[in-house]
Design an enzyme around this catalytic site. Structure first.
Site, mmCIF file in Angstrom:
data_model
loop_
_atom_site.group_PDB
_atom_site.id
_atom_site.type_symbol
_atom_site.label_atom_id
_atom_site.label_comp_id
_atom_site.label_asym_id
_atom_site.label_seq_id
_atom_site.Cartn_x
_atom_site.Cartn_y
_atom_site.Cartn_z
ATOM 1 N N MET A 11 -17.312 -7.282 29.386
ATOM 2 C CA MET A 11 -17.747 -6.063 28.718
ATOM 3 C C MET A 11 -16.606 -5.627 27.799
ATOM 4 O O MET A 11 -15.458 -6.008 28.001
ATOM 5 C CB MET A 11 -18.010 -4.964 29.758
ATOM 6 C CG MET A 11 -19.009 -5.389 30.815
ATOM 7 S SD MET A 11 -19.206 -4.149 32.113
ATOM 8 C CE MET A 11 -20.144 -2.914 31.247
ATOM 9 N N GLY A 14 -16.559 -6.700 22.400
ATOM 10 C CA GLY A 14 -17.068 -6.667 21.031
ATOM 11 C C GLY A 14 -18.270 -7.552 20.782
ATOM 12 O O GLY A 14 -18.558 -7.909 19.635
ATOM 13 N N SER A 16 -21.575 -6.931 20.978
ATOM 14 C CA SER A 16 -22.641 -6.330 20.174
ATOM 15 C C SER A 16 -22.199 -6.148 18.725
ATOM 16 O O SER A 16 -22.997 -6.291 17.802
ATOM 17 C CB SER A 16 -23.065 -4.989 20.777
ATOM 18 O OG SER A 16 -23.572 -5.191 22.082
ATOM 19 N N GLU A 87 -27.306 -8.744 25.051
ATOM 20 C CA GLU A 87 -27.462 -8.477 26.496
ATOM 21 C C GLU A 87 -28.262 -9.599 27.163
ATOM 22 O O GLU A 87 -29.100 -9.370 28.034
ATOM 23 C CB GLU A 87 -28.156 -7.114 26.723
ATOM 24 C CG GLU A 87 -27.522 -5.941 25.994
ATOM 25 C CD GLU A 87 -26.164 -5.504 26.547
ATOM 26 O OE1 GLU A 87 -25.705 -6.107 27.543
ATOM 27 O OE2 GLU A 87 -25.561 -4.594 25.957
ATOM 28 N N GLN A 89 -27.519 -11.691 29.293
ATOM 29 C CA GLN A 89 -27.340 -11.904 30.740
ATOM 30 C C GLN A 89 -28.517 -11.346 31.537
ATOM 31 O O GLN A 89 -28.786 -11.791 32.649
ATOM 32 C CB GLN A 89 -26.026 -11.253 31.226
ATOM 33 C CG GLN A 89 -25.999 -9.722 31.268
ATOM 34 C CD GLN A 89 -25.618 -9.096 29.932
ATOM 35 O OE1 GLN A 89 -25.468 -9.776 28.935
ATOM 36 N NE2 GLN A 89 -25.457 -7.775 29.928
#
Ligand SMILES: [Zn+2]
Length: 225
Positions: A11, A14, A16, A87, A89
């Protein structure tokens, strides 16, 4: 040659932002793409970055079929040169297989972005399938840092200020879904993940309130439950 690429990192690394940049670079060259995301921090049907940029996106529910969505778009005369998946995952293994099929049978580039492991250090099912199927797995260059300054490699879940290593795999921050506690996430180096030493605990253990203990060997490794 079209590719399925999995851009992975912790997380805060960077992902996104890079997903948005990737869309910009492609569309600037006249290519057309579809953007997908799931459980973005800003809410449904938007891909947002911590730096404040955002763009509309298709929300990926468990029932969404990437193959059907893209074929429908093409059937209606649309063009799809690439697909961006943020996202990732959180996607199901079956959805990752649909993405691979888009690459192999329609020649569409798929750029998937996601974190590999959850707060228990276990792989997310979607990330596992991406690692298994991707043409390339690329670790993101922008490295998140632990409070101690080392490279952060692990995602920790913090409930009411304390790090936890058990619980449901997916609890989005601040929903309080699990135990009505305040859920946050923090990236840590492995050393401090293993010692359950998040920044709050480190501050509490520090001799001076102004300095974080940068080499805190005094904190014992907690016993395994
Ligand atoms: Zn650390």
């Amino acid at each position: 040659m079209a590719e399925l690429v999995f851009f992975s990192g912790t997380m805060d690394c960077g992902k996104s932002t890079l997903a948005l940049q990737m869309d910009h670079n492609n569309s600037a060259r006249g290519r057309r793409g579809l953007i997908f995301t799931k459980l973005d921090r800003m809410g449904e049907s938007v891909l947002s970055s911590r730096l404040g940029l955002s763009t509309p996106a298709i929300e990926v529910g468990d029932e969404l079929d990437f193959w059907e969505v893209v074929v429908e778009c093409l059937t209606q005369g649309g063009r799809v040169d690439y697909v961006i998946c943020d996202e990732a995952q959180f996607y199901t293994p079956a959805q990752v297989e649909q993405l691979a099929r888009l690459v192999d049978e329609l020649g569409i580039d798929v750029h998937a972005f996601g974190i590999t492991a959850d707060f228990r250090t276990e792989l997310f099912p979607g990330s596992r399938r991406l690692i298994e199927l991707a043409d390339r797995v690329q670790l993101l260059q922008v490295e998140a840092l632990c409070w101690c300054g080392r490279k952060a490699t692990h995602n920790a879940r913090i409930v009411d200020g304390a790090m936890v290593v058990e619980g449901e795999q997916v609890v989005v921050g601040d929903t309080g879904g699990e135990s009505a506690g305040v859920v946050e996430y923090e990236v840590l180096c492995r050393r401090h993940y293993m010692r359950r030493m998040n920044s709050h605990a480190a501050r509490a253990a520090s001799p001076s309130p102004d300095t974080l203990p940068f080499d805190l060997d005094v904190c014992a490794v907690p016993p395994r439950p």
